[in-house]
Design a protein around this motif. Structure first.
Motif, short mmCIF file in Angstrom:
data_model
loop_
_atom_site.label_atom_id
_atom_site.label_comp_id
_atom_site.label_asym_id
_atom_site.label_seq_id
_atom_site.Cartn_x
_atom_site.Cartn_y
_atom_site.Cartn_z
N LEU A 73 -30.55 44.76 -71.27
CA LEU A 73 -29.14 44.72 -70.92
C LEU A 73 -28.95 45.53 -69.65
CD1 LEU A 73 -26.10 44.31 -71.32
CD2 LEU A 73 -26.14 46.20 -72.96
N THR A 74 -28.38 44.89 -68.64
CA THR A 74 -28.05 45.57 -67.40
C THR A 74 -26.54 45.50 -67.23
OG1 THR A 74 -30.13 44.84 -66.43
CG2 THR A 74 -28.44 45.65 -64.91
N ALA A 75 -25.91 46.65 -67.07
CA ALA A 75 -24.46 46.71 -66.90
C ALA A 75 -24.14 47.09 -65.46
CB ALA A 75 -23.85 47.72 -67.86
N ASP A 76 -23.36 46.24 -64.81
CA ASP A 76 -22.89 46.52 -63.45
C ASP A 76 -21.39 46.81 -63.57
OD1 ASP A 76 -22.37 46.69 -60.74
OD2 ASP A 76 -22.41 44.53 -60.43
N CYS A 77 -21.04 48.08 -63.47
CA CYS A 77 -19.65 48.50 -63.68
C CYS A 77 -19.04 48.99 -62.37
CB CYS A 77 -19.59 49.62 -64.71
SG CYS A 77 -20.32 49.18 -66.29
N GLN A 78 -17.80 48.60 -62.17
CA GLN A 78 -17.08 49.04 -60.98
C GLN A 78 -15.67 49.44 -61.40
OE1 GLN A 78 -17.27 46.02 -57.97
NE2 GLN A 78 -19.48 45.87 -58.08
N SER A 79 -15.12 50.42 -60.70
CA SER A 79 -13.77 50.87 -61.01
C SER A 79 -12.95 50.94 -59.74
CB SER A 79 -13.80 52.23 -61.70
OG SER A 79 -14.34 53.20 -60.82
N THR A 80 -11.65 50.84 -59.93
CA THR A 80 -10.72 50.98 -58.81
C THR A 80 -9.70 52.05 -59.17
OG1 THR A 80 -9.29 49.23 -59.67
CG2 THR A 80 -10.96 48.58 -58.07
N GLY A 81 -9.20 52.71 -58.18
CA GLY A 81 -8.19 53.73 -58.42
C GLY A 81 -8.79 55.12 -58.51
N VAL A 82 -8.01 56.09 -58.11
CA VAL A 82 -8.45 57.48 -58.07
C VAL A 82 -8.75 58.01 -59.47
CG1 VAL A 82 -7.77 59.83 -57.43
CG2 VAL A 82 -7.18 57.90 -55.95
N VAL A 131 -11.24 48.89 -64.62
CA VAL A 131 -12.70 48.84 -64.76
C VAL A 131 -13.14 47.41 -65.01
CG1 VAL A 131 -14.68 49.66 -66.09
CG2 VAL A 131 -12.74 51.18 -65.71
N ARG A 132 -14.13 46.98 -64.21
CA ARG A 132 -14.76 45.68 -64.42
C ARG A 132 -16.22 45.91 -64.72
NH1 ARG A 132 -16.32 42.57 -59.57
NH2 ARG A 132 -18.37 43.25 -60.19
N ALA A 133 -16.73 45.25 -65.75
CA ALA A 133 -18.14 45.40 -66.13
C ALA A 133 -18.76 44.03 -66.34
CB ALA A 133 -18.27 46.24 -67.39
N ASP A 134 -19.89 43.80 -65.69
CA ASP A 134 -20.68 42.59 -65.91
C ASP A 134 -21.91 43.00 -66.70
OD1 ASP A 134 -18.97 40.91 -64.44
OD2 ASP A 134 -19.96 41.42 -62.56
N TYR A 135 -22.09 42.39 -67.86
CA TYR A 135 -23.22 42.70 -68.74
C TYR A 135 -24.19 41.53 -68.70
CZ TYR A 135 -20.20 46.33 -70.59
OH TYR A 135 -19.39 47.44 -70.72
N ALA A 136 -25.41 41.77 -68.20
CA ALA A 136 -26.43 40.74 -68.12
C ALA A 136 -27.47 41.00 -69.21
CB ALA A 136 -27.09 40.74 -66.75
N TYR A 137 -27.56 40.07 -70.15
CA TYR A 137 -28.58 40.13 -71.20
C TYR A 137 -29.70 39.17 -70.78
CZ TYR A 137 -25.04 42.23 -74.23
OH TYR A 137 -24.08 43.05 -74.78
N GLU A 138 -30.94 39.67 -70.74
CA GLU A 138 -32.08 38.83 -70.37
C GLU A 138 -33.13 38.91 -71.47
OE1 GLU A 138 -33.22 39.03 -66.09
OE2 GLU A 138 -31.88 40.78 -66.15
N VAL A 139 -33.70 37.76 -71.80
CA VAL A 139 -34.73 37.69 -72.84
C VAL A 139 -36.09 37.55 -72.15
CG1 VAL A 139 -35.53 36.43 -74.87
CG2 VAL A 139 -33.08 36.54 -74.36
N HIS A 140 -37.03 38.44 -72.53
CA HIS A 140 -38.38 38.45 -71.96
C HIS A 140 -39.39 38.32 -73.09
CE1 HIS A 140 -36.56 40.11 -68.30
NE2 HIS A 140 -35.90 40.91 -69.10
N PRO A 141 -40.51 37.59 -72.84
CA PRO A 141 -41.57 37.55 -73.86
C PRO A 141 -42.11 38.96 -74.08
CG PRO A 141 -42.09 36.11 -71.98
CD PRO A 141 -40.85 36.86 -71.64
N HIS A 142 -42.44 39.26 -75.32
CA HIS A 142 -42.97 40.59 -75.65
C HIS A 142 -44.29 40.38 -76.37
CE1 HIS A 142 -42.74 44.86 -76.12
NE2 HIS A 142 -42.67 44.83 -77.43
N ASP A 143 -44.43 40.92 -77.54
CA ASP A 143 -45.64 40.69 -78.33
C ASP A 143 -45.61 39.27 -78.87
OD1 ASP A 143 -46.49 43.31 -77.93
OD2 ASP A 143 -45.44 44.04 -79.71
N GLU A 144 -46.72 38.84 -79.43
CA GLU A 144 -46.82 37.49 -79.96
C GLU A 144 -45.70 37.20 -80.96
OE1 GLU A 144 -49.87 34.91 -82.66
OE2 GLU A 144 -50.73 36.32 -81.24
N GLY A 145 -44.94 36.17 -80.67
CA GLY A 145 -43.86 35.76 -81.56
C GLY A 145 -42.59 36.57 -81.46
#
Length: 90
Positions: free
Chosen positions: A50-59, A30-44
């Protein structure tokens, strides 16, 4: 299985809006790439997604994928809670 730490990057004191980081974990078939992104929200405040892109190999992993997906979702939710707690304590 214990988590594999691929690397640690310094975001400075706190991640700022517009920043992102991707961490890769490879364990067994199993390979997993975890992308954490910071976005402006409320003031201050910012929102982290978190977006996880997971891939697996094997039956075996393909057969186990539905259960693995549930475990990954639970783990990802915990990671976001821990990140929030860490950032709010600094």
């Amino acid at each position: 299985m214990s988590p594999a730490i691929a690397g640690i990057w310094n975001w400075g004191n706190r991640p700022a809006a517009g920043q992102s980081i991707v961490l890769r974990s490879v364990q067994g078939g199993v390979r997993a790439d975890y992308a954490y992104e910071v976005h402006p929200h409320d003031e201050g405040t910012s929102r982290v997604t978190l977006t996880a892109d997971c891939q697996s190999t094997g039956v075996l992993w393909r057969v186990m994928w539905p259960l693995l997906r549930i475990a990954i979702r639970a783990s990802d939710a915990k990671q976001l809670r821990l990140l929030r707690a860490t950032l709010e304590d600094t």
